[in-house]
Design an enzyme around this catalytic site. Structure first.
Site, PDB file in Angstrom:
ATOM      1  N   THR A  51       0.817  -1.221   0.000  1.00  0.00           N
ATOM      2  CA  THR A  51       0.000   0.000   0.000  1.00  0.00           C
ATOM      3  C   THR A  51       0.850   1.270   0.000  1.00  0.00           C
ATOM      4  O   THR A  51       0.469   2.280  -0.581  1.00  0.00           O
ATOM      5  CB  THR A  51      -0.907  -0.001   1.264  1.00  0.00           C
ATOM      6  OG1 THR A  51      -1.691  -1.181   1.223  1.00  0.00           O
ATOM      7  CG2 THR A  51      -1.815   1.195   1.317  1.00  0.00           C
ATOM      8  N   ASP A 109       1.971  -7.078  -4.089  1.00  0.00           N
ATOM      9  CA  ASP A 109       1.182  -7.173  -2.871  1.00  0.00           C
ATOM     10  C   ASP A 109       1.973  -8.149  -2.008  1.00  0.00           C
ATOM     11  O   ASP A 109       2.492  -9.152  -2.516  1.00  0.00           O
ATOM     12  CB  ASP A 109      -0.203  -7.747  -3.191  1.00  0.00           C
ATOM     13  CG  ASP A 109      -1.112  -7.725  -1.976  1.00  0.00           C
ATOM     14  OD1 ASP A 109      -2.009  -6.879  -1.927  1.00  0.00           O
ATOM     15  OD2 ASP A 109      -0.907  -8.577  -1.074  1.00  0.00           O
ATOM     16  N   SER A 110       2.063  -7.910  -0.724  1.00  0.00           N
ATOM     17  CA  SER A 110       2.982  -8.755   0.060  1.00  0.00           C
ATOM     18  C   SER A 110       2.503 -10.195   0.174  1.00  0.00           C
ATOM     19  O   SER A 110       3.259 -11.069   0.584  1.00  0.00           O
ATOM     20  CB  SER A 110       3.260  -8.151   1.430  1.00  0.00           C
ATOM     21  OG  SER A 110       2.155  -8.288   2.269  1.00  0.00           O
ATOM     22  N   SER A 111       1.252 -10.475  -0.217  1.00  0.00           N
ATOM     23  CA  SER A 111       0.834 -11.881  -0.227  1.00  0.00           C
ATOM     24  C   SER A 111       1.532 -12.637  -1.358  1.00  0.00           C
ATOM     25  O   SER A 111       1.505 -13.872  -1.391  1.00  0.00           O
ATOM     26  CB  SER A 111      -0.685 -12.005  -0.327  1.00  0.00           C
ATOM     27  OG  SER A 111      -1.178 -11.148  -1.322  1.00  0.00           O
ATOM     28  N   THR A 113       2.056  -4.652   4.255  1.00  0.00           N
ATOM     29  CA  THR A 113       2.001  -4.960   5.689  1.00  0.00           C
ATOM     30  C   THR A 113       1.584  -6.401   5.987  1.00  0.00           C
ATOM     31  O   THR A 113       1.929  -6.933   7.042  1.00  0.00           O
ATOM     32  CB  THR A 113       1.019  -4.008   6.417  1.00  0.00           C
ATOM     33  OG1 THR A 113      -0.271  -4.143   5.815  1.00  0.00           O
ATOM     34  CG2 THR A 113       1.482  -2.576   6.347  1.00  0.00           C
ATOM     35  N   ASP A 114       0.838  -7.023   5.043  1.00  0.00           N
ATOM     36  CA  ASP A 114       0.239  -8.327   5.375  1.00  0.00           C
ATOM     37  C   ASP A 114       1.258  -9.395   5.753  1.00  0.00           C
ATOM     38  O   ASP A 114       1.022 -10.180   6.668  1.00  0.00           O
ATOM     39  CB  ASP A 114      -0.633  -8.831   4.216  1.00  0.00           C
ATOM     40  CG  ASP A 114      -1.872  -7.964   4.026  1.00  0.00           C
ATOM     41  OD1 ASP A 114      -2.214  -7.231   4.969  1.00  0.00           O
ATOM     42  OD2 ASP A 114      -2.481  -8.019   2.947  1.00  0.00           O
ATOM     43  N   GLN A 146      -1.055 -21.076  20.380  1.00  0.00           N
ATOM     44  CA  GLN A 146      -2.084 -20.269  19.715  1.00  0.00           C
ATOM     45  C   GLN A 146      -2.226 -18.902  20.391  1.00  0.00           C
ATOM     46  O   GLN A 146      -2.860 -18.006  19.842  1.00  0.00           O
ATOM     47  CB  GLN A 146      -3.423 -21.014  19.745  1.00  0.00           C
ATOM     48  CG  GLN A 146      -3.393 -22.255  18.879  1.00  0.00           C
ATOM     49  CD  GLN A 146      -4.708 -23.019  18.830  1.00  0.00           C
ATOM     50  OE1 GLN A 146      -5.730 -22.558  19.306  1.00  0.00           O
ATOM     51  NE2 GLN A 146      -4.660 -24.198  18.243  1.00  0.00           N
ATOM     52  N   CYS A 147      -1.649 -18.765  21.578  1.00  0.00           N
ATOM     53  CA  CYS A 147      -1.688 -17.459  22.248  1.00  0.00           C
ATOM     54  C   CYS A 147      -0.634 -16.555  21.631  1.00  0.00           C
ATOM     55  O   CYS A 147       0.472 -17.015  21.337  1.00  0.00           O
ATOM     56  CB  CYS A 147      -1.377 -17.601  23.737  1.00  0.00           C
ATOM     57  SG  CYS A 147      -2.555 -18.627  24.599  1.00  0.00           S
TER      58      CYS A 147
HETATM   59  N1  ASP Z   1      -2.296  -6.092   0.868  1.00  0.00           N
HETATM   60  C1  ASP Z   1      -1.275  -5.109   1.161  1.00  0.00           C
HETATM   61  C2  ASP Z   1       0.060  -5.830   1.218  1.00  0.00           C
HETATM   62  O1  ASP Z   1       0.365  -6.455   2.195  1.00  0.00           O
HETATM   63  C3  ASP Z   1      -1.585  -4.434   2.438  1.00  0.00           C
HETATM   64  C4  ASP Z   1      -0.619  -3.349   2.833  1.00  0.00           C
HETATM   65  O2  ASP Z   1       0.378  -3.071   2.222  1.00  0.00           O
HETATM   66  O3  ASP Z   1      -0.901  -2.722   3.871  1.00  0.00           O
HETATM   67  O4  ASP Z   1       0.794  -5.769   0.263  1.00  0.00           O
END
Ligand code: ASP
Length: 341
Positions: free
Chosen positions: A13, A57-59, A89-90, A273-274
């Site tokens: 983003t 996209d970080s995914s 961020t992901d 899981q915590c």
């Molecule tokens: N989907 C975006 C990513 O991780 C979200 C972000 O950057 O905040 O690439």
């Protein structure tokens, strides 16, 4: 003399702007970042940009992209005083954890940041995140970098990368480091928590590109069909995310299934899981099975850190000793070796 920082733009983003005709977010040419944030020119450091060919996209960031970032840092290590990675961020916590293991003997800052709102948005968090990250990436004292590890800077906090997790998809304050103190904080003054910083001892800088992909991560849940574990694809390491401080269903079936995986050579790592605290094998009767089958305690590791540590260590020719011995060691400040003892 101005410190030199290399900014590596991978996507996310932070590098997007709104297309006001379509209303959707699209990546802008990151070479124009200095026009978007002219304040970069006012900082006491020289900034250069290296952009990924296609912003991701970080995914879509995984093993190959971690290696690409590692190679850019390796190639430029002697030319720059610090590195800033701009990242979605992901999956930022996975990338930060992976890089922490890949980059050996770091003596320079490697900071990751991103933003929840794009740079062109009026209320963006991108500007502060980027400017303060550059500050931390160029922070030296008596010719020595203060940060000599992989860290995430986000919303006024500097955190150890391999201790973080993305906690919120909504708030600007998106990351947490539940089991380790913050490394620095930006308020009226920019603070650094010197006692919490990691220091390498006696290792020269280098990038280790070994990353094994035969890792499976499984979260258990009440009422699950545990037998489906027996139908896993080729797995060298099974990371089981279990309840609380390390408990699991106390029945013969659990022991039969986990023992059969161990007999087939699968290493089993147990994480919690915590999000805060960790594993204490033996604390409850329902955790004794792990001691019995020779599972490895993930102690206070985050899931992201356990996964990338397993990728780094499994079959890595650079390590002597067993996978279990090396996994239990504190390699980059990612765990407390005495946790749960
Ligand atoms: N989907 C975006 C990513 O991780 C979200 C972000 O950057 O905040 O690439």
């Amino acid at each position: 003399m101005k410190r030199k920082v290399l900014m590596i733009y991978t996507g996310g983003t932070i590098g997007m702007e709104k297309d006001y005709t379509s209303g959707s977010l699209k990546a802008f040419n990151f070479e124009h970042i200095f026009e978007k944030i002219p304040e970069i020119g006012l900082l006491d450091c020289e900034v250069s940009v290296h952009s990924f060919a296609k912003p991701l996209d970080s995914s879509d960031v995984g093993v190959e992209e971690w290696k690409e970032i590692g190679a850019v840092i390796e190639k430029n290590y002697s030319l720059y005083d610090g590195f800033l990675i701009l990242h979605g961020t992901d999956t930022m916590s996975y990338t930060a954890s992976a890089l922490s293991y890949m980059l050996k003997g770091l003596t320079k800052p490697v900071i990751l940041t991103g933003s929840q709102l794009p740079i062109g948005d009026l209320r963006t968090d991108a500007k502060e995140n980027l400017l303060t990250s550059l500050y931390y990436a160029s922070l030296y004292e008596n010719s020595e970098a203060l940060v000599q590890e992989v860290a995430i800077y986000f919303e006024y906090k500097l955190l150890r990368g391999n201790r973080t997790l993305k906690y919120s998809a909504e708030y600007f304050d998106a990351y947490r480091s539940p089991n380790y103190p913050i490394l620095g904080e930006s308020g009226v003054h920019l603070k650094i928590n010197k006692e919490a910083l990691f220091r390498n001892t006696g290792v020269n800088f280098g990038v280790d590109y070994h990353l094994c992909k035969d890792i499976v991560f499984w979260r258990i849940f009440p009422g699950m069909n545990f037998e489906s574990l027996l139908h896993l694809p080729k797995t060298k390491v099974l990371i089981l995310q279990v309840f609380g401080s390390g408990t699991i269903f106390n029945c013969d079936e659990t022991e039969i299934i986990l023992s059969s995986l161990r007999k087939n050579g699968t290493e089993i790592v147990v994480v919690s899981q915590c999000v805060s605290g960790g594993i204490s094998i033996g604390k409850y009767e329902n955790s004794n099975i792990f001691g019995k089958i020779g599972a490895i305690s993930g102690k206070d590791l985050t899931a992201e850190s356990a996964i990338t540590k397993a990728m780094h260590l499994m079959d890595n020719p650079l390590y002597e000793g067993s996978f279990a011995e090396n996994f239990s060691k504190n390699l980059r400040g990612e765990l407390d070796e005495n946790f749960g003892d």
